[in-house]
Design a protein around this motif. Structure first.
Motif, mmCIF file in Angstrom:
data_model
loop_
_atom_site.group_PDB
_atom_site.id
_atom_site.type_symbol
_atom_site.label_atom_id
_atom_site.label_comp_id
_atom_site.label_asym_id
_atom_site.label_seq_id
_atom_site.Cartn_x
_atom_site.Cartn_y
_atom_site.Cartn_z
ATOM 1 N N ALA A 75 -30.667 42.232 -35.100
ATOM 2 C CA ALA A 75 -31.702 42.693 -35.959
ATOM 3 C C ALA A 75 -31.772 44.356 -36.057
ATOM 4 O O ALA A 75 -31.990 44.685 -36.984
ATOM 5 N N VAL A 76 -31.532 44.819 -34.921
ATOM 6 C CA VAL A 76 -31.419 46.295 -34.645
ATOM 7 C C VAL A 76 -30.263 46.582 -33.559
ATOM 8 O O VAL A 76 -30.174 45.951 -32.722
ATOM 9 N N TYR A 77 -29.476 47.527 -34.093
ATOM 10 C CA TYR A 77 -28.578 48.203 -33.309
ATOM 11 C C TYR A 77 -28.640 49.777 -33.099
ATOM 12 O O TYR A 77 -28.894 50.288 -34.165
ATOM 13 N N VAL A 78 -28.891 50.071 -31.867
ATOM 14 C CA VAL A 78 -29.160 51.515 -31.559
ATOM 15 C C VAL A 78 -27.892 52.147 -30.759
ATOM 16 O O VAL A 78 -27.209 51.512 -29.739
ATOM 17 N N THR A 79 -27.232 53.541 -31.173
ATOM 18 C CA THR A 79 -26.256 53.945 -30.256
ATOM 19 C C THR A 79 -26.864 55.357 -29.874
ATOM 20 O O THR A 79 -27.580 56.105 -30.698
ATOM 21 N N ASP A 80 -26.510 55.750 -28.675
ATOM 22 C CA ASP A 80 -27.154 57.075 -28.216
ATOM 23 C C ASP A 80 -25.794 57.734 -27.760
ATOM 24 O O ASP A 80 -25.125 57.289 -26.886
ATOM 25 N N ASP A 81 -25.738 59.026 -28.083
ATOM 26 C CA ASP A 81 -24.435 59.573 -27.611
ATOM 27 C C ASP A 81 -24.995 61.228 -27.361
ATOM 28 O O ASP A 81 -25.532 61.741 -28.240
ATOM 29 N N VAL A 82 -24.338 61.812 -26.263
ATOM 30 C CA VAL A 82 -24.517 63.232 -26.066
ATOM 31 C C VAL A 82 -22.968 63.851 -26.631
ATOM 32 O O VAL A 82 -21.843 63.261 -26.302
ATOM 33 N N THR A 83 -23.062 64.534 -27.517
ATOM 34 C CA THR A 83 -21.908 65.462 -28.123
ATOM 35 C C THR A 83 -21.766 66.930 -27.562
ATOM 36 O O THR A 83 -23.007 67.491 -27.413
ATOM 37 N N ASP A 84 -20.899 67.428 -28.102
ATOM 38 C CA ASP A 84 -20.719 68.843 -28.011
ATOM 39 C C ASP A 84 -21.741 69.687 -28.762
ATOM 40 O O ASP A 84 -21.852 69.086 -29.822
ATOM 41 N N ALA A 85 -22.254 70.852 -28.580
ATOM 42 C CA ALA A 85 -22.846 71.445 -29.482
ATOM 43 C C ALA A 85 -22.336 71.934 -30.815
ATOM 44 O O ALA A 85 -23.214 72.104 -31.745
ATOM 45 N N ASP A 86 -21.122 71.932 -30.887
ATOM 46 C CA ASP A 86 -20.426 72.520 -32.168
ATOM 47 C C ASP A 86 -20.166 71.169 -33.095
ATOM 48 O O ASP A 86 -19.870 71.450 -34.196
ATOM 49 N N THR A 87 -20.462 69.810 -32.764
ATOM 50 C CA THR A 87 -20.329 68.782 -33.644
ATOM 51 C C THR A 87 -21.383 68.797 -34.278
ATOM 52 O O THR A 87 -22.601 69.121 -34.389
ATOM 53 N N ASP A 88 -21.356 68.282 -35.914
ATOM 54 C CA ASP A 88 -22.299 67.933 -36.749
ATOM 55 C C ASP A 88 -22.366 66.339 -37.076
ATOM 56 O O ASP A 88 -21.788 65.720 -37.463
ATOM 57 N N PRO A 89 -23.330 65.888 -36.014
ATOM 58 C CA PRO A 89 -23.186 64.438 -36.103
ATOM 59 C C PRO A 89 -23.858 63.889 -37.468
ATOM 60 O O PRO A 89 -23.575 62.692 -37.801
ATOM 61 N N VAL A 90 -24.495 64.523 -38.149
ATOM 62 C CA VAL A 90 -24.665 63.895 -39.684
ATOM 63 C C VAL A 90 -23.422 63.767 -40.487
ATOM 64 O O VAL A 90 -23.067 62.773 -41.076
ATOM 65 N N ALA A 91 -22.584 64.693 -40.417
ATOM 66 C CA ALA A 91 -21.394 64.707 -41.014
ATOM 67 C C ALA A 91 -20.415 63.541 -40.338
ATOM 68 O O ALA A 91 -19.700 62.744 -41.440
ATOM 69 N N VAL A 92 -20.645 63.331 -39.276
ATOM 70 C CA VAL A 92 -19.625 62.331 -38.491
ATOM 71 C C VAL A 92 -20.245 60.929 -38.883
ATOM 72 O O VAL A 92 -19.548 60.103 -39.145
ATOM 73 N N GLN A 93 -21.402 60.883 -39.009
ATOM 74 C CA GLN A 93 -22.162 59.570 -39.516
ATOM 75 C C GLN A 93 -22.219 59.353 -40.923
ATOM 76 O O GLN A 93 -22.865 58.312 -41.544
ATOM 77 N N ARG A 94 -21.498 60.315 -41.859
ATOM 78 C CA ARG A 94 -21.788 60.327 -43.217
ATOM 79 C C ARG A 94 -21.378 58.848 -43.853
ATOM 80 O O ARG A 94 -22.322 58.428 -44.655
ATOM 81 N N ASP A 95 -20.455 58.330 -43.382
ATOM 82 C CA ASP A 95 -20.122 56.938 -44.039
ATOM 83 C C ASP A 95 -20.835 55.892 -43.661
ATOM 84 O O ASP A 95 -21.347 54.937 -44.246
ATOM 85 N N ALA A 96 -21.511 55.766 -42.360
ATOM 86 C CA ALA A 96 -22.373 54.690 -41.877
ATOM 87 C C ALA A 96 -23.429 55.037 -42.602
ATOM 88 O O ALA A 96 -24.235 53.900 -43.062
ATOM 89 N N LEU A 97 -24.259 56.187 -42.807
ATOM 90 C CA LEU A 97 -25.345 56.627 -43.675
ATOM 91 C C LEU A 97 -25.218 56.122 -45.298
ATOM 92 O O LEU A 97 -26.158 55.461 -45.524
#
Length: 176
Positions: A75-97
């Motif tokens: 029903a629900v799937y959650v991922t948690d990640d610590v990334t570099d400060a320079d990473t743009d997670p929203v851009a990385v997840q663009r396709d998933a979103l």
């Protein structure tokens, strides 16, 4: 008849005192795969059913996943990640979103997008002495995600991410 009503009232009172809510036969937990957020933010995202199961996988010190199933259906799937400060997670997840439908900016953490069936939230933090970003992605994987109405579902997702993100950051050792 009155005994049954008293029993239901007592059960509801005990559940309120214990900090839980239920959906049919299962109790919504206060912790999502080890992250204590209370049952209220999670409950609206879960379908009715009889049995809830959680499964956590730690991929490494910086990444973990959590799967919540109701009646053996995810029903629900959650991922948690610590990334570099320079990473743009929203851009990385663009396709998933985009797959989750119509992502829109939301006021959660330092950056967030809420879509029709999921969302991503980002918090800037200090992790192991350096500046990083903490990223939570939640995906409502059910064939019939809840709440049924898209506007209500988006509101529930935002509420969940607002409650979950800071607690998950803290659990991972990522300090604001």
């Amino acid at each position: 008849m009155t005994r049954t009503i008293r029993g239901l009232v007592l059960a509801a009172a005990l559940c309120v005192l214990a900090g839980c809510s239920s959906s049919d036969d299962y109790t919504v937990p206060d912790a999502l795969c080890g992250v204590t957020v209370g049952s209220e933010p999670l409950a609206p995202l879960l379908p009715d059913g009889e049995k809830l199961d959680q499964s956590t996988k730690t991929l490494n010190a910086e990444s973990s996943t959590c799967s919540v199933s109701v009646d053996k259906k995810q029903a629900v799937y959650v991922t948690d990640d610590v990334t570099d400060a320079d990473t743009d997670p929203v851009a990385v997840q663009r396709d998933a979103l985009a797959r989750m439908g119509n992502p829109q900016k939301a006021a959660v953490g330092d950056d967030a997008r809420i879509a029709d069936q999921g969302g991503v939230a980002v918090g800037v933090c200090t992790y192991q002495g350096g500046r990083h970003k903490f990223v939570t992605l939640v995906d409502l994987t059910s064939e019939r995600p809840v709440p049924k109405g898209t506007a209500d579902r988006r509101k529930a997702l935002e509420s969940f991410l607002r409650a979950y993100l800071p607690k998950a950051m803290e659990a991972k050792g990522c300090r604001k």
